[in-house]
Design a protein around this motif. Structure first.
Motif: not given
Length: 177
Positions: A47, A52, A144-147
């Motif tokens: 993360r 993210r 990078f992605l959010t949950d």
């Protein structure tokens, strides 16, 4: 065979284990894959400073699951290497960073794809607060992605099956905490 100064991954020597994760020997990666020998892998959820998740698409020349998406960095445990050392090595290599904190171990499970491929899998988490420069030999694309976005993308993109299994187990692990 050399690829851009990197030894052929099929020649890397891996630890071979039994159904209880006890070391029984070692073999070259190409042989491990060809004979379906049980080995060890590490999965590290990385993360960024905002929380993210690092997500990437594997390169098309990967030996296993080429061109698929993965929500973990990681890889195989080399002969003579511990899970913890492999997790730090793989995270730093794939993210292209140095000085990463040691990944935190969460749990282990035996992955079995039902087609004769099994490996012991250790799942870790790490926070990477520095800019990443992913390994070109491993990573074709990254973000990078959010949950929430990651959860949505799991039904839209083609993912590595062992990563999806580890992701489901990680979500259940965190829900039980």
């Amino acid at each position: 065979m050399e690829m851009r100064g990197v030894a052929d991954p099929a020649d890397e020597v891996l630890v071979v284990v039994d159904e209880n994760d006890n070391v029984t020997g070692s073999a070259r990666r190409g042989e491990v894959y060809a004979r379906g020998l049980r080995h060890r892998c590490v999965f590290i959820e990385a993360r960024d400073a905002e929380g993210r998740v690092f997500v990437h698409r594997r390169t098309p020349d990967k030996l296993v699951f080429p061109s698929r998406y993965d929500m973990f960095v990681g890889g195989v445990v080399a002969a003579g290497e511990s899970y913890d050392d492999a997790a730090l090595r793989e995270a730093q290599e794939e993210l292209g960073v140095s000085g990463l904190p040691r990944p935190v171990p969460l749990f282990k499970f035996l992955f079995d794809d039902g087609a004769g491929r099994t490996w012991w899998s250790a799942v870790y988490e790490v926070r990477c607060t520095t800019p990443v420069d992913p390994q070109r030999e491993e990573v074709a694309w990254h973000d990078f992605l959010t949950d929430e976005e990651l959860a949505r993308r799991t039904t839209e993109w083609e993912w590595v099956p062992d990563g999806l299994d580890a992701y489901a187990r990680l979500r259940a692990f965190r829900a039980a905490e």
